[in-house]
Scaffold this motif. Structure first.
Motif, PDB file in Angstrom:
ATOM      1  N   LEU A   1       0.822  -1.204   0.000  1.00 22.31           N
ATOM      2  CA  LEU A   1       0.000   0.000   0.000  1.00 22.31           C
ATOM      3  C   LEU A   1       0.859   1.257   0.000  1.00 22.31           C
ATOM      4  N   GLU A   2       1.870   1.298   0.845  1.00 22.68           N
ATOM      5  CA  GLU A   2       2.739   2.477   0.904  1.00 22.68           C
ATOM      6  C   GLU A   2       3.456   2.692  -0.419  1.00 22.68           C
ATOM      7  N   LYS A   3       3.883   1.613  -1.060  1.00 25.47           N
ATOM      8  CA  LYS A   3       4.533   1.727  -2.372  1.00 25.47           C
ATOM      9  C   LYS A   3       3.552   2.252  -3.413  1.00 25.47           C
ATOM     10  N   PHE A   4       2.328   1.754  -3.357  1.00 20.97           N
ATOM     11  CA  PHE A   4       1.310   2.212  -4.306  1.00 20.97           C
ATOM     12  C   PHE A   4       1.049   3.706  -4.135  1.00 20.97           C
ATOM     13  N   LEU A   5       0.892   4.172  -2.897  1.00 16.53           N
ATOM     14  CA  LEU A   5       0.634   5.591  -2.644  1.00 16.53           C
ATOM     15  C   LEU A   5       1.787   6.466  -3.105  1.00 16.53           C
ATOM     16  N   ALA A   6       3.007   5.968  -2.952  1.00 22.41           N
ATOM     17  CA  ALA A   6       4.175   6.728  -3.410  1.00 22.41           C
ATOM     18  C   ALA A   6       4.228   6.764  -4.937  1.00 22.41           C
ATOM     19  N   ASP A   7       3.895   5.644  -5.576  1.00 24.31           N
ATOM     20  CA  ASP A   7       3.972   5.573  -7.040  1.00 24.31           C
ATOM     21  C   ASP A   7       2.957   6.485  -7.714  1.00 24.31           C
TER      22      ASP A   7
ATOM     23  N   ARG B   1      -8.354   9.268   1.514  1.00 25.16           N
ATOM     24  CA  ARG B   1      -8.577  10.508   0.760  1.00 25.16           C
ATOM     25  C   ARG B   1      -8.424  10.262  -0.735  1.00 25.16           C
ATOM     26  N   PHE B   2      -7.387   9.524  -1.101  1.00 24.00           N
ATOM     27  CA  PHE B   2      -7.157   9.217  -2.508  1.00 24.00           C
ATOM     28  C   PHE B   2      -8.295   8.357  -3.052  1.00 24.00           C
ATOM     29  N   TRP B   3      -8.721   7.369  -2.264  1.00 25.70           N
ATOM     30  CA  TRP B   3      -9.834   6.517  -2.677  1.00 25.70           C
ATOM     31  C   TRP B   3     -11.107   7.347  -2.875  1.00 25.70           C
ATOM     32  N   ALA B   4     -11.400   8.242  -1.945  1.00 27.99           N
ATOM     33  CA  ALA B   4     -12.620   9.047  -2.027  1.00 27.99           C
ATOM     34  C   ALA B   4     -12.602   9.949  -3.260  1.00 27.99           C
ATOM     35  N   LYS B   5     -11.465  10.497  -3.602  1.00 27.46           N
ATOM     36  CA  LYS B   5     -11.368  11.345  -4.790  1.00 27.46           C
ATOM     37  C   LYS B   5     -11.545  10.527  -6.062  1.00 27.46           C
ATOM     38  N   ARG B   6     -10.955   9.336  -6.114  1.00 26.28           N
ATOM     39  CA  ARG B   6     -11.086   8.501  -7.300  1.00 26.28           C
ATOM     40  C   ARG B   6     -12.515   7.989  -7.477  1.00 26.28           C
ATOM     41  N   ARG B   7     -13.200   7.751  -6.386  1.00 23.71           N
ATOM     42  CA  ARG B   7     -14.563   7.233  -6.462  1.00 23.71           C
ATOM     43  C   ARG B   7     -15.623   8.339  -6.449  1.00 23.71           C
ATOM     44  N   GLY B   8     -15.200   9.619  -6.460  1.00 19.86           N
ATOM     45  CA  GLY B   8     -16.134  10.727  -6.597  1.00 19.86           C
ATOM     46  C   GLY B   8     -16.960  11.043  -5.373  1.00 19.86           C
ATOM     47  N   VAL B   9     -16.439  10.761  -4.188  1.00 16.69           N
ATOM     48  CA  VAL B   9     -17.194  11.055  -2.959  1.00 16.69           C
ATOM     49  C   VAL B   9     -16.394  11.977  -2.032  1.00 16.69           C
ATOM     50  N   TYR B  10     -15.504  12.771  -2.619  1.00 20.23           N
ATOM     51  CA  TYR B  10     -14.701  13.713  -1.829  1.00 20.23           C
ATOM     52  C   TYR B  10     -15.116  15.128  -2.222  1.00 20.23           C
ATOM     53  N   SER B  11     -16.081  15.663  -1.515  1.00 18.96           N
ATOM     54  CA  SER B  11     -16.516  17.039  -1.765  1.00 18.96           C
ATOM     55  C   SER B  11     -17.569  17.410  -0.744  1.00 18.96           C
TER      56      SER B  11
ATOM     57  N   GLU C   1      -6.015  -6.818  -5.958  1.00 20.97           N
ATOM     58  CA  GLU C   1      -4.867  -6.006  -5.592  1.00 20.97           C
ATOM     59  C   GLU C   1      -5.325  -4.590  -5.264  1.00 20.97           C
ATOM     60  N   TRP C   2      -4.394  -3.789  -4.751  1.00 16.24           N
ATOM     61  CA  TRP C   2      -4.735  -2.444  -4.304  1.00 16.24           C
ATOM     62  C   TRP C   2      -5.250  -1.567  -5.442  1.00 16.24           C
ATOM     63  N   ASP C   3      -4.688  -1.716  -6.643  1.00 12.17           N
ATOM     64  CA  ASP C   3      -5.102  -0.818  -7.721  1.00 12.17           C
ATOM     65  C   ASP C   3      -6.578  -0.995  -8.091  1.00 12.17           C
TER      66      ASP C   3
ATOM     67  N   VAL D   1      -9.928   2.175  -8.758  1.00 13.34           N
ATOM     68  CA  VAL D   1     -10.427   2.394 -10.115  1.00 13.34           C
ATOM     69  C   VAL D   1     -11.395   3.578 -10.102  1.00 13.34           C
ATOM     70  N   PRO D   2     -11.214   4.577 -10.970  1.00 12.69           N
ATOM     71  CA  PRO D   2     -12.099   5.748 -10.952  1.00 12.69           C
ATOM     72  C   PRO D   2     -13.550   5.363 -11.207  1.00 12.69           C
TER      73      PRO D   2
END
Length: 717
Positions: free
Chosen positions: A36-42, A223-233, A352-354, A358-359
């Motif tokens: 997970l940490e590697k994914f967030l950094a990438d 936070r990243f998940w919420a933005k990708r899934r459109g529920v961060y606002s 997997e984490w990715d 998925v948006p």
């Protein structure tokens, strides 16, 4: 008044309940956390060292500027030179930067704390604004003094800054000021309390989590998940940064020894089963000694209307997620279910984490959309107009929900789009669908034209409106979504019917019946454009429907947790936690029938029209509700007369109103005349009682309702 700071209590755990599990990580958790940490950094969620240094330099420079500003203000007010030299102001940070989860290019939420003689209206928004405007390092300076939390937005050497101001009752601001002390709020105005709340809440969160590092990694992920899934606002009716931080912090309390990979999994497991509107709280709500209103649905009617209460831990405790509606809550619970399914699959090595990130395919998820287009004459007007319209979109969602009795659900897109072929243009989108578990009736239609017109009328009341500020709301179908909303302006190919193959909650796609001559679900959405399009008979598209939401059942066990397997023990603990305790809307007296949040907001506007706006008084909310706290009488009846007399009076007034109203209608009076009559009655007879009358009038005669609000605005401002 003691400190509101929190250390680990004597009970041995943080939070209002015991942890669900004290278990530490196993080898699988360690591996998944590293992945997970590697994914967030990438994906670029961490800023570079150079950018971090640049931010520190900007904050240091800003702190020097406000110190010069406060001395200049002190000298201009005629204070002696010794006092001028001692005058001080201080910069604090809050939000994602203070929490340590900001990414590259993120803005910095800052708070300027000043002394009692430095005012917000003149000294901060005029004097400091002028100082910043003259500096070459400052760009895009935009003050918003009339916001709920007044703010000054600008860029300093390319770094975006949101600057708030808190005016304390102190003559001199000490350099070692501790704003976590409740005494700092003494004699503070309401805007100062709101401005201080961000810093106080952020610091309190960091004190209430067992591991700050694990909290930060998990929060970055969510936070990243919420933005990708459109529920961060927050403004769109979803959750903002502080809301996600509070939800993650609660999971950290419930699993104090877990690593981020397990915390992410348990986040979805707990909130998939959470029984909203039971509140999420990091600590008990403190009444305090300053008399400030706190969130309490047992006393405050408005608090009972909140769909998804997430309570701030610092005094005065508030619901940070009051913008959430039933439609946006539905979207988020479906996303929690999807996240839970994927995490279950990852634990079985089937995902997997990715996959989790998925948006969300917003423009493929619905058959019907509302497109809200706005234009202006220049860039500055567009920025102001866009901010106003965006802040009011939530009311459109509420109106549609109300006027269709919850049968038509809205999904607002949290972002905005711009057609580059048009000058000074911006647009927003809402997905529309019929409520999934609603019975299907052949030929059923949803006519929301009047609702849209009412929304446009309210938008047109913008106090800073200028010629050229226009708004257009239109109904479009999926195939007509403009290409500029897609990356690079290229419309993607239609996906197969199963949009997310990895999630069990989205495998079942419901086909809805199509009435003859209409496209889409059996509940057709009618706007002006839809009426024309319905003249063309077309076949329906049964390949798309929103995912069915299923909550996993938790089987109650009568045996002790020690006698069951760890999974069952955890399930029992989750059931106990989410059942609600302490303050809950479930234990409060039910709101009056037919009165929802939109009704309440409209009635509050009317009260302000006739009683005067008491928003400057920080105790105004509790004062208004004090007459009906015990629930023995309706909150509308707060006079000294008996209930029976009020009921008789109400009946007489209602009968008189309806008699004269129908006489005018039958007599052929113009709508403007009827509207003037209603205004007269409201102002000279009984405001509270006739609110119900004008609501009934609205349901039957939308044209008169529109004239009513226009005339009232013209006559009474």
């Amino acid at each position: 008044m003691g400190s509101s700071g929190v250390s680990k209590p004597n009970k041995g755990y943080l939070g209002v309940t015991e942890p669900i599990s004290w278990s530490g990580p196993n080898d699988f958790d360690v591996i998944k956390t590293q992945e997970l940490e590697k994914f967030l950094a990438d994906v670029g969620l961490y800023e570079s060292q150079e950018e971090a240094v640049a931010r520190e330099e900007v904050l240091g420079r800003l702190d020097q500027i406000v110190k010069v500003w406060v001395k200049k203000v002190s000298r201009a007010k005629g204070l002696n030179e010794q006092f001028v030299q001692e005058a001080n102001a201080k910069i604090f940070t809050f939000g994602s930067y203070r929490l340590g989860v900001h990414g590259p290019g993120a803005d910095i939420d800052t708070l300027c704390v000043g002394p009692r003689h430095a005012t917000r209206e003149e000294d901060f928004f005029i004097e400091l604004h002028n100082m910043l405007a003259e500096m070459p390092e400052v760009a895009e300076l935009h003050p918003v003094p009339d916001a709920h939390v007044p703010v000054m937005k600008f860029k300093f050497n390319g770094v975006s800054i949101d600057l708030l101001y808190a005016r304390l009752s102190l003559w001199v601001i000490p350099e070692d000021l501790d704003i976590s002390q409740d005494s700092i709020l003494q004699n503070a105005d309401e805007q100062t309390v709101r401005s201080l709340n961000g810093c106080r809440v952020t610091d309190r969160i960091l004190r209430l989590v067992p591991s700050i590092q694990n909290f930060r990694t998990t929060l970055r992920c969510m936070r990243f998940w919420a933005k990708r899934r459109g529920v961060y606002s927050n403004v769109a009716g979803f959750l903002g940064g502080i809301n996600w931080a509070l939800l993650v912090a609660r999971i950290c309390q419930l699993y104090p020894n877990a690593l981020p990979s397990m915390l992410v999994s348990r986040f979805f497991r707990v909130y998939t089963q959470w029984r909203w509107p039971n509140p999420v709280m990091l600590c008990s709500i403190e009444e305090g000694t300053l008399g400030l209103p706190v969130w309490d649905p047992r006393r405050n009617f408005r608090d009972r209307l909140h769909q998804m209460p997430i309570i701030t831990p610092a005094y005065p405790s508030m619901n940070s997620s009051y913008n959430v509606s039933s439609s946006t809550l539905r979207v988020m619970t479906e996303e929690f279910q999807r996240g839970f399914d994927i995490c279950e699959a990852m634990e079985a090595n089937r995902s997997e984490w990715d996959t989790l990130f998925v948006p969300y395919p917003f423009f493929e998820a619905y058959k019907h959309y509302l497109e809200i287009d706005i234009t202006a004459e220049n860039e500055d007007d567009l920025r102001k107009w866009k901010g106003w319209v965006e802040s009011r979109l939530r009311t459109l969602t509420l109106k549609i929900e109300k006027h269709t009795y919850g049968m038509l659900q809205c999904h607002p897109h949290p972002g905005d789009f711009s057609d580059k072929s048009k000058s000074f243009h911006c647009c927003f989108f809402m997905g529309l669908r019929k409520k999934q578990d609603a019975p299907t009736r052949e030929g059923e239609q949803f006519d929301i034209r009047a609702t849209v017109e009412e929304f446009k009328l309210a938008i047109g009341m913008y106090s800073l409106w200028k010629p050229g500020m226009e708004i257009q709301v239109s109904h479009i179908k999926r195939r007509n979504v403009p290409s500029f909303v897609f990356p690079n302006g290229i419309r993607p190919l239609r996906p197969p019917p199963k949009a997310d193959k990895e999630t069990s909650s989205q495998k079942k796609l419901a086909s809805e019946s199509v009435p003859a001559g209409d496209e889409g679900p059996s509940g057709t959405i009618n706007t002006k454009e839809a009426v024309e399009s319905r003249k063309r008979k077309q076949l329906g598209d049964p390949t798309e429907a929103s995912p069915e939401f299923k909550v996993p059942k938790i089987v109650e066990k009568s045996s002790p947790a020690a006698n069951v397997c760890p999974e069952e023990a955890e399930a029992l603990a989750i059931t106990k936690i989410i059942g609600g305790g302490g303050l809950s809307t479930a234990g409060a007296e039910a709101p009056p029938e037919q009165l929802d949040e939109l009704d309440y907001l409209e009635s509050e506007v009317q009260k302000k029209d006739f009683e005067g706006d008491n928003s400057n008084s920080i105790e105004s909310l509790t004062a208004k509700n004090s007459a009906a706290q015990n629930g023995s009488i309706p909150s509308n009846f707060t006079s000294n007369g008996g209930v029976e007399e009020l009921e008789v009076f109400a009946f007489c007034i209602l009968f008189l109103f309806l008699f004269i109203y129908h006489f005018l209608i039958i007599g052929g009076c113009k709508e403007k005349l009827v509207a003037v009559f209603i205004i007269y009655l409201q102002h000279h007879i009984c405001t509270t009682l006739l609110f119900d009358c004008h609501s009934a009038l609205y349901n039957g005669h939308r044209g008169i309702f529109s004239e009513y609000y226009v005339l009232r605005h013209v006559i009474f401002g």
